[in-house]
Design an enzyme around this catalytic site. Structure first.
Site, PDB file in Angstrom:
ATOM      1  N   ARG A 108     -36.643  12.994   6.801  1.00  0.00           N
ATOM      2  CA  ARG A 108     -37.237  13.496   5.561  1.00  0.00           C
ATOM      3  C   ARG A 108     -37.659  14.938   5.798  1.00  0.00           C
ATOM      4  O   ARG A 108     -38.167  15.280   6.877  1.00  0.00           O
ATOM      5  CB  ARG A 108     -38.470  12.669   5.169  1.00  0.00           C
ATOM      6  CG  ARG A 108     -38.158  11.291   4.610  1.00  0.00           C
ATOM      7  CD  ARG A 108     -37.454  11.360   3.264  1.00  0.00           C
ATOM      8  NE  ARG A 108     -37.259  10.052   2.659  1.00  0.00           N
ATOM      9  CZ  ARG A 108     -36.131   9.334   2.744  1.00  0.00           C
ATOM     10  NH1 ARG A 108     -35.098   9.785   3.416  1.00  0.00           N
ATOM     11  NH2 ARG A 108     -36.043   8.164   2.134  1.00  0.00           N
ATOM     12  N   GLU A 138     -36.472  18.685  -2.798  1.00  0.00           N
ATOM     13  CA  GLU A 138     -35.063  18.403  -3.109  1.00  0.00           C
ATOM     14  C   GLU A 138     -34.900  18.248  -4.604  1.00  0.00           C
ATOM     15  O   GLU A 138     -35.789  17.694  -5.253  1.00  0.00           O
ATOM     16  CB  GLU A 138     -34.622  17.124  -2.382  1.00  0.00           C
ATOM     17  CG  GLU A 138     -34.670  17.289  -0.867  1.00  0.00           C
ATOM     18  CD  GLU A 138     -34.307  16.006  -0.103  1.00  0.00           C
ATOM     19  OE1 GLU A 138     -33.899  15.021  -0.746  1.00  0.00           O
ATOM     20  OE2 GLU A 138     -34.448  16.002   1.118  1.00  0.00           O
ATOM     21  N   HIS A 154     -28.798  15.710   1.080  1.00  0.00           N
ATOM     22  CA  HIS A 154     -29.350  14.367   1.303  1.00  0.00           C
ATOM     23  C   HIS A 154     -28.253  13.315   1.095  1.00  0.00           C
ATOM     24  O   HIS A 154     -28.350  12.449   0.225  1.00  0.00           O
ATOM     25  CB  HIS A 154     -30.547  14.105   0.381  1.00  0.00           C
ATOM     26  CG  HIS A 154     -31.429  12.997   0.874  1.00  0.00           C
ATOM     27  ND1 HIS A 154     -32.783  12.995   0.709  1.00  0.00           N
ATOM     28  CD2 HIS A 154     -31.156  11.846   1.530  1.00  0.00           C
ATOM     29  CE1 HIS A 154     -33.306  11.892   1.238  1.00  0.00           C
ATOM     30  NE2 HIS A 154     -32.315  11.185   1.744  1.00  0.00           N
TER      31      HIS A 154
END
Ligand code: DGY
Length: 325
Positions: free
Chosen positions: A237, A266, A285
């Site tokens: 993360r 994000e 991601h």
């Protein structure tokens, strides 16, 4: 009476059919402003929720007084207030295991891409700038035989260790909250303190969950312990890292390169300094983003949710204290 499930993620036709057989289903197609308004409208009737990539805070969940279960289509559960869910006895489940190998593949893709400068050199070819043989200024660095450092030795860390040890002959060192003897035996991995790992690894890979303890675990002091040849990889993360400190470490040559699949915010802003750096490979991601794995994750979430709504304990229950059994 059928239970009411609110999906905020589109599923394949076969999974949709399974849900429709058992429940009344409301699908929120996207999480834009309009979708969020539809979600708020649907929450008062919801018994189950299924989706991903949405922070479900108490303010939203208070709109759903009858909510019994949330099936997250993710392994990470940092989008949820687990204490609050447990207090309300809402069962939270996730999708571990099915994404382990794919996410480790992504980690290794970033290791190879950064070390061998794959994106940078491929862009050079695409731009018509490959006019003569490569010179040392274009060379990358070897992966095989280098020391692989893994921070967070859970399932994904272990799958990364397997790739490094068995596929690339890499000595593996790791740091986690407790030593993992099985991993040490299988992959000849050696436990290190965090600081030792940062000082000794050629590749420093984060595979640990975001929690109150791991938030900003890696900052300026930690980057200062790394070496100019270190390559930093993050598939966990973004918030585990102080991104400004990472940018500074890259800018000043404190580390060689970074392969990043996750970011503090994000989607990553297009004007992030990270995107101006040739030695950064930034991906969106995409750790588990293959057709096969995303379908397996969705199927796992459907199983978890249907189990919870029919009074069975979901296989991947996160907040076990919420289970009345
Ligand atoms: C996960 O499953 O947690 C992935 O990072 C997607 O959020």
């Amino acid at each position: 009476m059928k239970k009411h499930i609110v999906l905020y993620k589109k599923l394949s036709p076969s999974l949709m059919a399974r849900l429709h057989e058992q429940a009344e289903v409301t699908l929120i197609e996207s999480l834009d402003t309009e979708g969020l308004a539809q979600l708020r409208d649907a929450l008062p009737r919801a018994h189950g929720l299924l989706g991903a990539s949405l922070k479900l805070d108490a303010e939203l969940l208070d709109l759903a007084p009858d909510l019994e279960a949330i099936a997250s289509v993710s392994v990470g559960v940092d989008n949820y207030d687990i204490d609050y869910l447990t207090e309300r006895r809402i069962l939270l489940s996730n999708t571990p295991d099915v994404l382990t190998e794919t996410t480790a593949d992504t980690g290794f893709a970033l290791i190879l891409a950064t070390a061998r400068r794959v994106v940078e050199l491929a862009n050079m070819v695409r731009a018509g700038e490959w006019q003569r043989n490569l010179v040392p200024a274009h060379f990358g660095t070897d992966v095989h035989g280098k020391t692989l450092g893994i921070i967070g030795m859970g399932r994904i860390g272990e799958a990364l260790a397997q790739r490094g040890h068995c596929g690339f002959g890499m000595p593996v060192i790791y740091h986690s909250h407790s030593p993992k003897l099985a991993v040490e035996q299988r992959f000849d991995a050696q436990y290190r303190s965090l600081n030792e790992l940062l000082q000794q690894a050629d590749f420093i890979c984060l595979t640990l969950p975001l929690t109150a303890e791991t938030e900003r675990l890696i900052g300026a002091e930690e980057f200062a312990l790394m070496r100019p040849q270190s390559i930093f990889i993050n598939i966990s993360r973004g918030k585990v890292v102080d991104e400004a400190a990472l940018i500074e470490a890259l800018r000043t040559g404190q580390i060689r390169a970074a392969g990043l699949d996750v970011f503090e915010r994000e989607p990553l802003n297009h004007d992030s300094p990270l995107l101006q750096m040739d030695n950064v490979v930034a991906t969106p991601h995409m750790g588990s983003a293959t057709h096969e794995t995303r379908e397996a994750m969705a199927a796992c979430a459907v199983d978890n949710l249907l189990a919870a709504l029919t009074g069975e304990r979901p296989a991947n229950l996160v907040n076990t204290r919420a289970w009345r059994g």
